[in-house]
Design a protein around this motif. Structure first.
Motif, PDB file in Angstrom:
ATOM      1  N   LYS A  17       0.849  -1.202   0.000  1.00 27.77           N
ATOM      2  CA  LYS A  17       0.000   0.000   0.000  1.00 27.77           C
ATOM      3  C   LYS A  17       0.882   1.249   0.000  1.00 27.77           C
ATOM      4  O   LYS A  17       2.102   1.175   0.129  1.00 27.77           O
ATOM      5  CB  LYS A  17      -0.917   0.010   1.227  1.00 27.77           C
ATOM      6  N   ASP A  18       0.204   2.375  -0.138  1.00 30.88           N
ATOM      7  CA  ASP A  18       0.836   3.694  -0.015  1.00 30.88           C
ATOM      8  C   ASP A  18       2.072   3.856  -0.899  1.00 30.88           C
ATOM      9  O   ASP A  18       3.139   4.283  -0.449  1.00 30.88           O
ATOM     10  CB  ASP A  18       1.195   3.975   1.450  1.00 30.88           C
ATOM     11  N   TRP A  51       4.592  -5.590   2.420  1.00 32.55           N
ATOM     12  CA  TRP A  51       3.618  -6.485   3.039  1.00 32.55           C
ATOM     13  C   TRP A  51       3.947  -6.783   4.498  1.00 32.55           C
ATOM     14  O   TRP A  51       3.050  -7.054   5.296  1.00 32.55           O
ATOM     15  CB  TRP A  51       3.540  -7.789   2.247  1.00 32.55           C
ATOM     16  N   PRO A  97      -3.838   0.223  -3.321  1.00 31.65           N
ATOM     17  CA  PRO A  97      -4.345   0.504  -1.967  1.00 31.65           C
ATOM     18  C   PRO A  97      -3.596   1.654  -1.286  1.00 31.65           C
ATOM     19  O   PRO A  97      -2.370   1.794  -1.446  1.00 31.65           O
ATOM     20  CB  PRO A  97      -4.095  -0.806  -1.218  1.00 31.65           C
ATOM     21  N   THR A  98      -4.342   2.479  -0.551  1.00 32.50           N
ATOM     22  CA  THR A  98      -3.753   3.547   0.261  1.00 32.50           C
ATOM     23  C   THR A  98      -4.413   3.528   1.632  1.00 32.50           C
ATOM     24  O   THR A  98      -5.585   3.175   1.765  1.00 32.50           O
ATOM     25  CB  THR A  98      -3.957   4.936  -0.375  1.00 32.50           C
ATOM     26  N   THR A  99      -3.659   3.903   2.640  1.00 33.79           N
ATOM     27  CA  THR A  99      -4.183   3.889   4.010  1.00 33.79           C
ATOM     28  C   THR A  99      -5.377   4.819   4.160  1.00 33.79           C
ATOM     29  O   THR A  99      -6.367   4.477   4.820  1.00 33.79           O
ATOM     30  CB  THR A  99      -3.077   4.309   5.001  1.00 33.79           C
ATOM     31  N   SER A 148      -8.860   3.902  -0.691  1.00 33.67           N
ATOM     32  CA  SER A 148      -9.379   2.553  -0.877  1.00 33.67           C
ATOM     33  C   SER A 148      -8.292   1.513  -0.606  1.00 33.67           C
ATOM     34  O   SER A 148      -7.126   1.720  -0.923  1.00 33.67           O
ATOM     35  CB  SER A 148      -9.884   2.387  -2.321  1.00 33.67           C
ATOM     36  N   ASN A 149      -8.706   0.388   0.007  1.00 36.65           N
ATOM     37  CA  ASN A 149      -7.744  -0.697   0.253  1.00 36.65           C
ATOM     38  C   ASN A 149      -7.930  -1.842  -0.728  1.00 36.65           C
ATOM     39  O   ASN A 149      -7.382  -2.921  -0.541  1.00 36.65           O
ATOM     40  CB  ASN A 149      -7.852  -1.215   1.689  1.00 36.65           C
ATOM     41  N   GLU A 150      -8.710  -1.592  -1.783  1.00 40.32           N
ATOM     42  CA  GLU A 150      -9.008  -2.630  -2.757  1.00 40.32           C
ATOM     43  C   GLU A 150      -7.977  -2.645  -3.891  1.00 40.32           C
ATOM     44  O   GLU A 150      -7.412  -1.613  -4.263  1.00 40.32           O
ATOM     45  CB  GLU A 150     -10.395  -2.430  -3.370  1.00 40.32           C
TER      46      GLU A 150
END
Length: 201
Positions: free
Chosen positions: A66-67, A89, A187-189, A192-194
């Motif tokens: 993410k991010d 991860w 995904p971003t904190t 959206s995390n999808e």
């Protein structure tokens, strides 16, 4: 296990793209024509922080959970410092620092990005591999890619994207000759995390 999930998502996007390619909107920049730059990029205004909110999957993305972010700082009229980072991860941080050299002094929207120690990308001199093909009037988001569309990144000043903004992004991506099903959301904190094909948003 997690990388397997990402690979499955990528494979699914490729299959979806193959199935839906025929139904995509007419493109302003057909796939067989090189990706075109915007008429003029204000490099100073382009500098600063950007979030990756969607992208054509690249090998280095497998380490990023993410991010995924980029920071650009102008060094001189021809060179921009590039700092890319993301959260892995395992919760740790990935970071790499490189250089973007302006290859097109007319538009300033075509550059060669290089990273020391990265095979095939460690030479600061080279052909264009980073084209700003769209940027919002307020420089709030941009679409960049390489001439052959093997890469494509949707960058945003904010990690949060509304449903209406996603629709605009998809429309622009398709107008530049991309198959929106081949770009996956990032995904971003704070957003959206999808992870899903852009053609489904």
């Amino acid at each position: 296990m997690i990388r397997s999930i990402i690979r499955t998502a990528v494979a699914g996007a490729l299959v979806t793209g193959a199935l839906l390619a025929g139904g995509s909107a007419a493109s302003a920049q057909p796939l067989f024509e090189p990706l075109q730059p915007i008429a003029q990029l204000d490099v100073q205004r382009y500098a600063g922080d950007w979030w990756q909110i969607a992208a054509v999957p690249q090998p280095f993305n497998l380490n990023c959970a993410k991010d995924t972010r980029a920071n650009y700082q102008v060094l001189d009229p021809s060179n921009v410092r590039v700092q890319n980072n993301c959260t892995r991860w395992d919760g740790g941080a990935n970071e790499i620092i490189g250089n973007a050299r302006v290859n097109d002094p007319v538009t300033q929207a075509q550059l060669h990005v290089s990273f020391p120690g990265v095979p095939t990308q460690d030479n600061p001199e080279g052909p264009t591999n980073y084209i700003v093909t769209y940027i919002a009037d307020d420089y709030s988001w941009a679409l960049v890619g390489d001439p052959f569309r093997t890469s494509g990144f949707v960058l945003s000043r904010s990690p949060q994207v509304s449903s209406d903004q996603w629709k605009q992004i998809r429309s622009v991506v398709e107008s530049r000759g991309y198959n929106a099903c081949l770009l996956l959301t990032s995904p971003t904190t704070q957003g959206s995390n999808e992870i899903r094909p852009l053609c489904t948003v």
